[in-house]
Structures are given as C-alpha cells and as structure tokens.
Design an enzyme around this catalytic site. Structure first.
Site: not given
Ligand SMILES: Cc1ncc(COP(=O)(O)O)c(C=O)c1O
Length: 393
Positions: A111, A187, A190
């Site tokens: 992401h 991370d 998900q």
């Molecule tokens: C794998 C992953 N990392 C990071 C994020 C970022 O999350 P946030 O918008 O809560 O910061 C997301 C959001 O969809 C995600 O799917």
C-alpha cells in the site's frame, strides 16, 4: 460464532451489503456505546489531572492499551495509539536515526502507506530495494534471501496485500532478518483484523495496524514496537521533565502520544478488541476463509470476469479483486451498488506501483469481507456480477 447476533450489532446491514471492510470496517453498537459513555459520563483529559473524571479517563485509556496489546499477544515493548497505519509507519520511518548507505527492503505489492515513507528516505541517501511479486501476486522467500544483506537496516512488508489478498511468508522473512541483523516492520493493516496475531510468533520489531479496520473508531491506529525510536511529535503530556537545556521523555506509550490523544477513540478501540476476542479470531478467520472460497470459485466461473491473485485459497484471505471485461472498475462498482446495494471498492486501492506491474491501468473491483458477511450476500454479489458480465458479453 453467532452470526445473527453479530449482525444485529451492525444496524446499517439492514440496508446494504457491505463488502468494503479492507477500506474501513463497520463499527458495532457496543463500540459506539463505549465511546458515547466516555463523552456522557467521564469526559476529561488524560495524563493531566487529579480530579475524579480525569483519573477515570486515564484508567480506561490505559486499560484500552492493555486490551489491544493482549489482542496481538504483546507482553513486552510499547503499544502506541496513532491515527492509522499510515501514521504508525511514518513514525518508524522518521523515528529511526538513519545513516547514508543503509538499505530498506520492501515489495511492489505494498500500500502507498508502506511505500512512500521509504521512498522519501532516498533523499537522505537510503537505498531502497523493491521485491516484485510473480504474476499471481505471490512472493518467493528466496527473493528475500537474495535482497536482505548486511547493509539492510529494515525490511518493511505487508502481511496481507490489500489488492490481491495474498499472504506473505512473514515468519520466514523474519528468520532471514534475524540472520542478517535487519529489523522487520510488518504492515498488519489487512491481517491483524482478520486472523489471530501474536507478535512473538511473527518475529517482527514493529507491527502497524488500523483500529478503524478492526471494528474500532475512525482515526485510530496502532504502532507496536520493541525498538527505540524517536517520537514523531513532541509537546504536552509526553515529558517527565523539561528545562531550558532539554527534556526527558516519559517511558511507554505516553512518550509517543504528545498532545491530547483521541481518548474516546482509544477506549472504543479497546472495546473493539474485546468484541473480536468474544467473537474468537479463529472463528472469524474460518468464517471469512469459507466465504472467500465461495466468492473466488463463483467469480472464476463467470464468463467475462477476470480474477486476480493466487487461485490457491490457502495463501489468500477475504479480499478478492476482479474486473469485468469491457467495463471500467468504477462502473462495475456503481452497478453493484445500484442493482443490489453492494458496497465494494474500485480503482487502484492506493497501490499504483502494483497496478502498473500487473498492467491494470484502471485498477480492479475489490470485494473485501469480514465477520458480518453471509453466504447469501456472496451469492447476491455473484448473481449481480454475472448479470453485469452478460450485459457487456
Ligand atoms: C495494507 C495496508 N497498509 C496500510 C493501509 C493504510 O491504512 P490507513 O488508511 O488506516 O492509514 C491500508 C489501508 O487500506 C492497507 O490496506
């Protein structure tokens, strides 16, 4: 897991079929009630007062940290409340003292929130090594073996990709990191909301996730760390002592949560963790896996629909990306909403590098499931997707 009881905690489900939980989850009544209770009964600041309300707020806020720490099996280290996964990852990227020439290893399936913070470090002379997935979106442990070397300071990977729903071999990656002396950031945006998590088993140094994707309030996230980093913000509430010469930061989460935190959010997140523990994360995962299998098999059978990611349900989760030939993903998402009240996400899902790699200029349609979805909802999506595909086929 009592699905009927769970669904009754989400009144919004009477009107819609919600399959966009990877973006943000719905919020159950007990979490909303917990937050309202704070505002109605003990609305006060934390870390500042000795009066009764302030003490009560402090106690509940600290308890919430403990509940969330226990949810991820954390017995040591610090559990810091943040605004979201994005903030958690940036806190690590900005909080480590980097030296020119050090390396970060990450992947092309991240992401943007686990990509841009590392990309930005290039201007400070940090090298970035980006591992590519195969055509199914899966990763080979041997690619990590090759990429992680003695110059690698940090490896930053997602445990579960938000586009393809692929599970990464985090345990194996953590062993390679340990061998080569690199730190590991996972991370968990998900993964943590959808499967039992234990930071010790993961073997990571940093775990980042979002409260709002695990039934918690919007504007809540978590950074768990067992390494020393510098706080992103400095100011009120986070210091033990201050003089004209400098300041001494408090130990634990307080040292990283400068300023008045999102108190009701933190307490609500603690309640969300309790809710998931009551539902039983093993059962949540089993329920989602079953639904995801049905969804994947059903979509693969529809003529004119292309499904992305691994066809092996063992390395997948409740996230399924697909396209309908001849239609833009946004149009398909609108049609699903109009025809059957189905909410899905469409587009690049904040993963532009992966979309370019897969040659998907307009992105995909993404259905993402959670504990409140049902077999009947999956069938409704499949039926509607088939009608849409027939219209253009
Ligand atoms: C794998 C992953 N990392 C990071 C994020 C970022 O999350 P946030 O918008 O809560 O910061 C997301 C959001 O969809 C995600 O799917």
């Amino acid at each position: 897991m009592n699905l009927e009881k769970i669904r009754s905690d989400f009144p919004i489900l009477k009107d819609v079929i919600y399959m966009d939980s990877a973006s943000t989850s719905l919020t159950p009544e007990p979490v909303l009630e917990t937050m309202l209770k704070y505002y109605r009964e003990y609305n006060a600041n934390v870390g500042r007062g000795v009066h009764r309300l302030s003490q009560m707020a402090q106690q509940r806020y600290n308890d919430a940290h403990k509940k969330v720490a226990s949810f991820i099996g954390a017995k040591e280290g610090d559990l810091i409340f943040t605004r979201n996964t994005t903030e958690s990852i940036n806190m690590v990227a900005q909080g480590l003292r980097w030296r020119r020439g050090e390396r970060v290893v990450t992947t092309l399936a991240e992401h943007h929130s686990n990509f841009l913070p590392w990309l930005r470090l290039r201007k400070d002379g940090i090298d970035l090594d980006i591992i590519k997935p195969d055509k199914n979106g899966s990763f080979n442990t041997s690619d990590f073996e090759r990429a992680i070397d003695s110059r690698t300071r940090l490896v930053a990977v997602t445990q579960l990709t938000n586009v393809l729903g692929t599970v990464l071999p985090v345990k194996e990656i953590s062993e390679i990191c340990r061998d080569r002396g690199a730190m590991l950031l996972v991370d968990g945006a998900q993964s943590v909301p959808h499967m039992p998590t234990n930071v010790k088993d993961l073997g990571c140094d940093f775990l980042c996730f979002s409260g709002h994707k695990m039934l918690g309030p919007k504007g809540t996230g978590v950074l768990w760390t067992r390494k020393e980093i510098e706080p992103l913000l400095v100011g009120g509430g986070m210091v033990e002592d201050v003089s004209a010469e400098g300041f001494k930061i408090k130990k634990g989460h307080e040292g990283f949560e400068a300023g008045t935190p999102h108190i009701s959010g933190g307490i609500g997140l603690g309640r969300a963790a309790d809710y998931l523990v009551e539902a039983d994360m093993n059962k949540v995962k089993a329920h989602e896996d079953k639904l995801a299998g049905r969804l994947l098999d059903g979509l693969c059978e529809i003529r004119g629909v292309d499904v992305y990611g691994s066809s092996n349900t063992n390395d997948r989760s409740g996230i399924v990306s697909f396209t309908v030939r001849g239609l833009a993903p946004h149009d398909v998402a609108l049609m699903l909403d109009h025809a059957s009240n189905i909410m899905v996400r469409s587009g690049h899902h904040c993963c532009i590098p992966l979309m370019k790699h897969l040659g998907l200029k307009e992105g995909t349609v993404r259905a993402s499931l959670y504990l409140y979805n049902t077999k009947e909802e999956i069938d409704r999506l499949l039926g509607t997707a088939e009608d849409i595909a027939k219209m253009v086929g």
